[in-house]
Write a protein that holds these residues in place. Sequence first.
Motif, PDB file in Angstrom:
ATOM      1  N   GLU A  24      68.998  13.255  60.639  1.00 34.62           N
ATOM      2  CA  GLU A  24      70.382  13.291  60.158  1.00 34.62           C
ATOM      3  C   GLU A  24      70.611  12.310  59.012  1.00 34.62           C
ATOM      4  O   GLU A  24      71.552  12.460  58.251  1.00 34.62           O
ATOM      5  CB  GLU A  24      71.351  12.955  61.286  1.00 34.62           C
ATOM      6  CG  GLU A  24      71.480  14.022  62.335  1.00 34.62           C
ATOM      7  CD  GLU A  24      72.430  13.611  63.436  1.00 34.62           C
ATOM      8  OE1 GLU A  24      73.352  14.401  63.707  1.00 34.62           O
ATOM      9  OE2 GLU A  24      72.257  12.516  63.998  1.00 34.62           O
ATOM     10  N   ASP A  54      77.063  23.362  51.992  1.00 29.42           N
ATOM     11  CA  ASP A  54      77.203  23.891  53.345  1.00 29.42           C
ATOM     12  C   ASP A  54      77.930  25.236  53.269  1.00 29.42           C
ATOM     13  O   ASP A  54      79.007  25.327  52.683  1.00 29.42           O
ATOM     14  CB  ASP A  54      78.000  22.895  54.192  1.00 29.42           C
ATOM     15  CG  ASP A  54      78.176  23.342  55.623  1.00 29.42           C
ATOM     16  OD1 ASP A  54      77.456  24.242  56.085  1.00 29.42           O
ATOM     17  OD2 ASP A  54      79.049  22.766  56.299  1.00 29.42           O
ATOM     18  N   SER A  57      81.586  25.233  55.342  1.00 27.46           N
ATOM     19  CA  SER A  57      82.731  24.519  54.774  1.00 27.46           C
ATOM     20  C   SER A  57      82.822  24.650  53.260  1.00 27.46           C
ATOM     21  O   SER A  57      83.836  24.292  52.675  1.00 27.46           O
ATOM     22  CB  SER A  57      82.636  23.035  55.122  1.00 27.46           C
ATOM     23  OG  SER A  57      81.519  22.446  54.464  1.00 27.46           O
ATOM     24  N   TYR A  59      81.370  22.777  51.366  1.00 25.87           N
ATOM     25  CA  TYR A  59      81.278  21.390  50.896  1.00 25.87           C
ATOM     26  C   TYR A  59      79.941  21.166  50.200  1.00 25.87           C
ATOM     27  O   TYR A  59      78.894  21.515  50.727  1.00 25.87           O
ATOM     28  CB  TYR A  59      81.429  20.432  52.086  1.00 25.87           C
ATOM     29  CG  TYR A  59      81.428  18.980  51.696  1.00 25.87           C
ATOM     30  CD1 TYR A  59      82.564  18.395  51.158  1.00 25.87           C
ATOM     31  CD2 TYR A  59      80.283  18.204  51.859  1.00 25.87           C
ATOM     32  CE1 TYR A  59      82.565  17.065  50.791  1.00 25.87           C
ATOM     33  CE2 TYR A  59      80.282  16.872  51.496  1.00 25.87           C
ATOM     34  CZ  TYR A  59      81.421  16.306  50.960  1.00 25.87           C
ATOM     35  OH  TYR A  59      81.415  14.988  50.594  1.00 25.87           O
ATOM     36  N   ALA A  68      74.399  13.316  58.007  1.00 18.33           N
ATOM     37  CA  ALA A  68      75.385  12.784  58.956  1.00 18.33           C
ATOM     38  C   ALA A  68      76.701  12.468  58.245  1.00 18.33           C
ATOM     39  O   ALA A  68      77.779  12.795  58.755  1.00 18.33           O
ATOM     40  CB  ALA A  68      74.834  11.544  59.650  1.00 18.33           C
ATOM     41  N   ASP A  69      76.624  11.836  57.056  1.00 22.19           N
ATOM     42  CA  ASP A  69      77.837  11.509  56.295  1.00 22.19           C
ATOM     43  C   ASP A  69      78.626  12.762  55.921  1.00 22.19           C
ATOM     44  O   ASP A  69      79.851  12.731  55.850  1.00 22.19           O
ATOM     45  CB  ASP A  69      77.485  10.753  55.007  1.00 22.19           C
ATOM     46  CG  ASP A  69      76.975   9.350  55.271  1.00 22.19           C
ATOM     47  OD1 ASP A  69      77.195   8.807  56.368  1.00 22.19           O
ATOM     48  OD2 ASP A  69      76.318   8.798  54.360  1.00 22.19           O
ATOM     49  N   HIS A  71      78.708  15.444  57.685  1.00 20.00           N
ATOM     50  CA  HIS A  71      79.047  16.149  58.929  1.00 20.00           C
ATOM     51  C   HIS A  71      78.321  17.487  59.050  1.00 20.00           C
ATOM     52  O   HIS A  71      78.874  18.462  59.564  1.00 20.00           O
ATOM     53  CB  HIS A  71      80.560  16.347  59.063  1.00 20.00           C
ATOM     54  CG  HIS A  71      81.337  15.072  58.944  1.00 20.00           C
ATOM     55  ND1 HIS A  71      81.313  14.094  59.916  1.00 20.00           N
ATOM     56  CD2 HIS A  71      82.120  14.588  57.948  1.00 20.00           C
ATOM     57  CE1 HIS A  71      82.062  13.077  59.535  1.00 20.00           C
ATOM     58  NE2 HIS A  71      82.560  13.352  58.334  1.00 20.00           N
ATOM     59  N   GLN A  73      75.870  19.862  60.791  1.00 16.43           N
ATOM     60  CA  GLN A  73      75.497  19.972  62.193  1.00 16.43           C
ATOM     61  C   GLN A  73      74.236  20.802  62.375  1.00 16.43           C
ATOM     62  O   GLN A  73      73.824  21.542  61.489  1.00 16.43           O
ATOM     63  CB  GLN A  73      76.648  20.586  62.982  1.00 16.43           C
ATOM     64  CG  GLN A  73      77.903  19.738  62.931  1.00 16.43           C
ATOM     65  CD  GLN A  73      79.061  20.395  63.627  1.00 16.43           C
ATOM     66  OE1 GLN A  73      78.997  21.545  64.035  1.00 16.43           O
ATOM     67  NE2 GLN A  73      80.152  19.663  63.775  1.00 16.43           N
TER      68      GLN A  73
END
Length: 89
Positions: A24, A54, A57, A59, A68-69, A71, A73
Motif C-alpha cells: 500500500e 482509479d 473514483s 481520481y 494508501a494516501d 485510498h 483499495q
Amino acid sequence: MSKIRINFLHPTNPSEILTVQVPEESTAAWLVNEMVRVGFIPPASAVGQYKLQDTRSEYQLNDNMTLADAHIQDGANLRVNHATSGATQ
C-alpha cells in the motif's frame, strides 16, 4: 506493510490487464517504473509521462502519492494514462 491486489489497464489496449500484489506504500512513480521494467508499457518519451487513474473514483494519483494516501483499495482498477506535456524537442 500490507499488500493489495491492483489491476492495471494498458494505455492503448484496455483489454490488456496486468494484475499485481503491491505494498500500500507504493507510489505511483514507483509503480510506473515497475511496469516499464517488466515490459507492460514502454518508457515514456521526453515529452510525455504516465499517470495512474482509479477507474472507480476517476481520481488521478500524483507521482509521489502512495496507494494508501489515495485510498486505493484491494481489487482496484488503475488506468495507465499516457500524457504529453506539449513541449517540443
